[in-house]
Design a protein around this motif. Structure first.
Motif, PDB file in Angstrom:
ATOM      1  N   CYS A 190      22.831  49.705 161.450  1.00  0.00           N
ATOM      2  CA  CYS A 190      23.471  48.383 161.374  1.00  0.00           C
ATOM      3  C   CYS A 190      23.553  47.952 159.615  1.00  0.00           C
ATOM      4  O   CYS A 190      24.112  46.794 159.391  1.00  0.00           O
ATOM      5  N   PHE A 191      22.978  48.859 158.782  1.00  0.00           N
ATOM      6  CA  PHE A 191      23.138  48.539 157.396  1.00  0.00           C
ATOM      7  C   PHE A 191      24.790  48.877 156.863  1.00  0.00           C
ATOM      8  O   PHE A 191      25.024  50.067 157.101  1.00  0.00           O
ATOM      9  N   ASP A 192      25.427  47.971 156.442  1.00  0.00           N
ATOM     10  CA  ASP A 192      26.780  48.242 155.844  1.00  0.00           C
ATOM     11  C   ASP A 192      26.773  48.342 154.491  1.00  0.00           C
ATOM     12  O   ASP A 192      26.439  47.396 153.775  1.00  0.00           O
ATOM     13  N   TYR A 193      26.869  49.557 154.011  1.00  0.00           N
ATOM     14  CA  TYR A 193      26.934  49.935 152.725  1.00  0.00           C
ATOM     15  C   TYR A 193      28.260  50.604 152.189  1.00  0.00           C
ATOM     16  O   TYR A 193      28.523  51.605 152.919  1.00  0.00           O
ATOM     17  N   ASP A 194      29.138  50.151 151.262  1.00  0.00           N
ATOM     18  CA  ASP A 194      30.227  50.700 150.961  1.00  0.00           C
ATOM     19  C   ASP A 194      30.159  51.315 149.644  1.00  0.00           C
ATOM     20  O   ASP A 194      31.200  51.281 148.855  1.00  0.00           O
ATOM     21  N   GLY A 195      28.944  51.705 148.924  1.00  0.00           N
ATOM     22  CA  GLY A 195      28.895  52.422 147.578  1.00  0.00           C
ATOM     23  C   GLY A 195      28.911  53.549 147.514  1.00  0.00           C
ATOM     24  O   GLY A 195      29.239  54.439 148.442  1.00  0.00           O
ATOM     25  N   ASN A 196      28.561  54.264 146.559  1.00  0.00           N
ATOM     26  CA  ASN A 196      28.622  55.696 146.408  1.00  0.00           C
ATOM     27  C   ASN A 196      27.465  56.489 146.689  1.00  0.00           C
ATOM     28  O   ASN A 196      27.378  57.791 146.722  1.00  0.00           O
ATOM     29  N   LYS A 197      26.311  55.975 146.910  1.00  0.00           N
ATOM     30  CA  LYS A 197      25.099  56.539 147.032  1.00  0.00           C
ATOM     31  C   LYS A 197      25.138  56.974 148.829  1.00  0.00           C
ATOM     32  O   LYS A 197      25.689  56.239 149.508  1.00  0.00           O
ATOM     33  N   ASP A 198      24.184  58.020 148.758  1.00  0.00           N
ATOM     34  CA  ASP A 198      23.700  58.130 150.610  1.00  0.00           C
ATOM     35  C   ASP A 198      22.886  57.077 150.596  1.00  0.00           C
ATOM     36  O   ASP A 198      21.948  56.578 150.077  1.00  0.00           O
ATOM     37  N   VAL A 199      22.506  56.759 152.055  1.00  0.00           N
ATOM     38  CA  VAL A 199      21.381  55.918 152.523  1.00  0.00           C
ATOM     39  C   VAL A 199      20.517  56.742 153.029  1.00  0.00           C
ATOM     40  O   VAL A 199      20.635  57.589 153.865  1.00  0.00           O
ATOM     41  N   LYS A 200      19.392  56.423 152.303  1.00  0.00           N
ATOM     42  CA  LYS A 200      18.058  57.106 153.018  1.00  0.00           C
ATOM     43  C   LYS A 200      17.304  56.030 153.791  1.00  0.00           C
ATOM     44  O   LYS A 200      16.838  54.965 153.421  1.00  0.00           O
ATOM     45  N   ASN A 201      17.189  56.694 155.177  1.00  0.00           N
ATOM     46  CA  ASN A 201      16.312  55.531 156.046  1.00  0.00           C
ATOM     47  C   ASN A 201      14.977  55.863 156.141  1.00  0.00           C
ATOM     48  O   ASN A 201      14.526  57.120 156.315  1.00  0.00           O
ATOM     49  N   VAL A 202      13.990  54.980 155.898  1.00  0.00           N
ATOM     50  CA  VAL A 202      12.614  55.077 156.063  1.00  0.00           C
ATOM     51  C   VAL A 202      12.172  54.401 157.069  1.00  0.00           C
ATOM     52  O   VAL A 202      12.001  53.262 157.073  1.00  0.00           O
ATOM     53  N   CYS A 203      11.375  55.029 158.017  1.00  0.00           N
ATOM     54  CA  CYS A 203      11.093  54.515 159.344  1.00  0.00           C
ATOM     55  C   CYS A 203       9.576  54.099 158.909  1.00  0.00           C
ATOM     56  O   CYS A 203       8.635  55.082 158.294  1.00  0.00           O
ATOM     57  N   THR A 204       9.157  52.850 159.222  1.00  0.00           N
ATOM     58  CA  THR A 204       7.963  52.210 158.839  1.00  0.00           C
ATOM     59  C   THR A 204       7.239  52.078 160.081  1.00  0.00           C
ATOM     60  O   THR A 204       7.636  51.238 160.922  1.00  0.00           O
ATOM     61  N   PHE A 205       5.861  52.248 160.012  1.00  0.00           N
ATOM     62  CA  PHE A 205       4.978  52.026 161.254  1.00  0.00           C
ATOM     63  C   PHE A 205       3.864  51.349 160.207  1.00  0.00           C
ATOM     64  O   PHE A 205       3.318  51.903 159.506  1.00  0.00           O
ATOM     65  N   ILE A 206       3.369  50.080 160.996  1.00  0.00           N
ATOM     66  CA  ILE A 206       2.504  49.250 160.076  1.00  0.00           C
ATOM     67  C   ILE A 206       0.983  49.191 161.360  1.00  0.00           C
ATOM     68  O   ILE A 206       1.361  48.680 162.352  1.00  0.00           O
ATOM     69  N   SER A 207       0.128  49.239 160.765  1.00  0.00           N
ATOM     70  CA  SER A 207      -1.292  48.990 161.465  1.00  0.00           C
ATOM     71  C   SER A 207      -2.146  47.951 160.448  1.00  0.00           C
ATOM     72  O   SER A 207      -2.275  48.313 159.041  1.00  0.00           O
ATOM     73  N   TRP A 208      -2.390  46.617 161.001  1.00  0.00           N
ATOM     74  CA  TRP A 208      -3.065  45.643 160.202  1.00  0.00           C
ATOM     75  C   TRP A 208      -4.394  45.958 160.579  1.00  0.00           C
ATOM     76  O   TRP A 208      -4.945  45.415 161.746  1.00  0.00           O
ATOM     77  N   ILE A 209      -5.222  46.401 159.682  1.00  0.00           N
ATOM     78  CA  ILE A 209      -6.537  46.983 160.069  1.00  0.00           C
ATOM     79  C   ILE A 209      -7.529  45.695 159.892  1.00  0.00           C
ATOM     80  O   ILE A 209      -8.329  45.715 160.764  1.00  0.00           O
ATOM     81  N   ASP A 210      -7.441  44.829 158.984  1.00  0.00           N
ATOM     82  CA  ASP A 210      -8.510  43.746 158.882  1.00  0.00           C
ATOM     83  C   ASP A 210      -7.810  42.762 158.016  1.00  0.00           C
ATOM     84  O   ASP A 210      -7.175  42.709 157.203  1.00  0.00           O
ATOM     85  N   LEU A 211      -8.190  41.474 158.540  1.00  0.00           N
ATOM     86  CA  LEU A 211      -7.829  40.212 157.758  1.00  0.00           C
ATOM     87  C   LEU A 211      -9.551  39.688 157.553  1.00  0.00           C
ATOM     88  O   LEU A 211     -10.116  39.289 158.345  1.00  0.00           O
ATOM     89  N   HIS A 212      -9.522  39.355 156.049  1.00  0.00           N
ATOM     90  CA  HIS A 212     -10.817  39.390 155.582  1.00  0.00           C
ATOM     91  C   HIS A 212     -11.054  37.678 155.263  1.00  0.00           C
ATOM     92  O   HIS A 212     -12.159  37.176 155.392  1.00  0.00           O
ATOM     93  N   ILE A 213     -10.146  37.456 154.318  1.00  0.00           N
ATOM     94  CA  ILE A 213     -10.274  36.089 153.653  1.00  0.00           C
ATOM     95  C   ILE A 213      -8.839  35.298 153.450  1.00  0.00           C
ATOM     96  O   ILE A 213      -7.955  35.892 153.316  1.00  0.00           O
ATOM     97  N   ILE A 214      -8.763  34.017 153.910  1.00  0.00           N
ATOM     98  CA  ILE A 214      -7.551  33.252 153.736  1.00  0.00           C
ATOM     99  C   ILE A 214      -8.170  31.945 152.730  1.00  0.00           C
ATOM    100  O   ILE A 214      -8.843  31.325 153.211  1.00  0.00           O
ATOM    101  N   GLU A 215      -7.737  31.795 151.628  1.00  0.00           N
ATOM    102  CA  GLU A 215      -8.110  30.944 150.677  1.00  0.00           C
ATOM    103  C   GLU A 215      -7.040  29.511 150.569  1.00  0.00           C
ATOM    104  O   GLU A 215      -5.797  29.891 150.208  1.00  0.00           O
ATOM    105  N   ASP A 216      -7.399  28.526 150.924  1.00  0.00           N
ATOM    106  CA  ASP A 216      -6.669  27.504 150.929  1.00  0.00           C
ATOM    107  C   ASP A 216      -6.074  27.065 149.703  1.00  0.00           C
ATOM    108  O   ASP A 216      -5.171  26.632 149.359  1.00  0.00           O
TER     109      ASP A 216
END
Length: 384
Positions: free
Chosen positions: A27-53
């Motif tokens: 879906c990424f439309d790029y018309d430059g001279n470089k090759d497109v390198k797709n990096v597939c990302t998987f995310i795990s949110w391990i902990d949420l410790h503090i929220i400072e108002d």
């Protein structure tokens, strides 16, 4: 618990490596001279410790899995033989607390790097509904500029996977983690023409635990305001007994209003709690003004008129206070459409005016009957 969490993480990694590598950058439309390198990302949110108002910060621990294709990689490839790997920034990270060494997993034509860290992040807090607010904690992943490739971050995981470990979050004052999201964003690189940043934004919403604010701030403020209303039941000749509840309430609400700066930072938005405290102070000022008016009327031999104002104030001030409190709660804390709030305000004021009008009518009838009875008493005595 730590064993279960570690086992769960390794299971997620295994599933991701086997069936999860179906990210696409088509879906990424790029018309430059470089090759497109797709990096597939998987995310795990391990902990949420503090929220400072105060500083609009939160501390979190996340584990990020990056997978990309490399035709030169085999199962026996070593890290030092790796020709290329992406540099990825956590854009809103402001302080890195704990960083674990990255783990590289090599398969035929594919590399997976696992980064885990505990860091402090900045985010945009919204205080309009405070303390009934919901905050959206989020982290931005952004690929660094690369001379050889246009790096595109993508993800195919379900949004709900982000809250896999929500039961283990070590945070106080916040509850109900929900509405997780993983979205792509595209931004222009300021220093490179014809090239965009293709990054990921991920996070979720969390609700503030409001019980302590209700029991320690809102309910005491309501009680203090009604203590000042108690003066309407005391004869206005007694200035000091009527003045003391007003002064006591003014000091209490003023202290409460000043302490709001310890809860949240000053912003352009008006919060519910701040509006509630300001409204309470204004109403207390009018209670004091009412005392001055009835006292002045009494000094000018208009005691009956002063008593009528006192009688009406017994109902008018509490009624106005509750109407305005509910109105502020609707329009600010619950963000209900303004026309519904205006309709509630108008109808409530009409009901209050009708009630006060009926009370005035009843009071007039009562006074007239009392005058008639007083006139009949001398006539009865003369007949005797």
């Amino acid at each position: 618990m730590s064993f279960i969490k570690s086992y769960g993480l390794y299971f997620i990694i295994l599933v991701f490596l086997v069936v999860g590598n179906n990210c696409s950058s088509d879906c990424f439309d790029y018309d430059g001279n470089k090759d497109v390198k797709n990096v597939c990302t998987f995310i795990s949110w391990i902990d949420l410790h503090i929220i400072e108002d105060q500083d609009s910060l939160f501390e979190a621990e996340v584990e990020l899995h990056y997978t990309w294709e490399d035709q030169a990689v085999t199962n026996n490839t070593k890290i030092e033989d790796l020709a290329w790997e992406p540099t990825i920034y956590l854009r809103n990270r402001i302080k890195e607390r704990d960083t674990y060494p990255p783990i590289h997993i090599f398969e035929n034509n594919r590399v997976t790097r696992i980064d885990r860290q505990r860091s402090t992040f900045a985010f945009d807090m919204k205080f309009r509904k405070f303390p009934f607010d919901k905050q959206k904690v989020r982290i931005y992943l952004e690929p660094a500029f690369d001379r050889d490739f246009v790096v595109v971050l993508s993800s195919s995981q379900d949004d709900g996977d982000l809250l896999e470990f929500e039961d283990d979050f070590t945070i106080d004052g916040w509850i109900h983690f929900h509405d997780a999201f993983i979205d792509s964003f595209i931004e222009d690189r300021i220093y490179v023409n014809n090239e965009d940043i293709i990054g990921l934004e991920f996070g979720f919403k969390t609700d503030r635990a409001v019980t302590s604010y209700i029991t320690q701030n809102i309910i005491p403020a309501i009680i203090f305001v009604h203590i000042s209303f108690a003066g309407f039941w005391i004869d206005f000749v007694s200035i000091l007994p009527r003045l003391m509840p007003i002064l006591f309430t003014t000091v209490s609400i003023s202290t409460f209003s000043a302490e709001l700066s310890n809860f949240s930072t000053r912003s352009n938005e008006v919060s519910f709690l701040g509006s509630f405290a300001t409204m309470s102070l204004f109403l207390i000022a009018f209670v004091l003004l009412e005392l001055l008016i009835v006292h002045s009327l009494n000094r000018h031999n208009l005691r009956n008129f002063a008593k009528l104002i006192d009688y009406l104030s017994r109902f008018f001030f509490p009624g106005i206070y509750w109407i305005l409190t509910i109105f502020l709660f609707m329009i600010i804390a619950k963000d209900i459409e303004w026309y519904y709030c205006a309709l509630f305000l108008v109808l409530s004021l009409i009901v209050l005016i009708i009630f006060i009008g009926l009370y005035i009518f009843w009071r007039m009838v009562y006074v007239i009957n009392k005058v008639r009875k007083n006139k009949k008493k001398p006539d009865d005595e003369e007949d005797d």
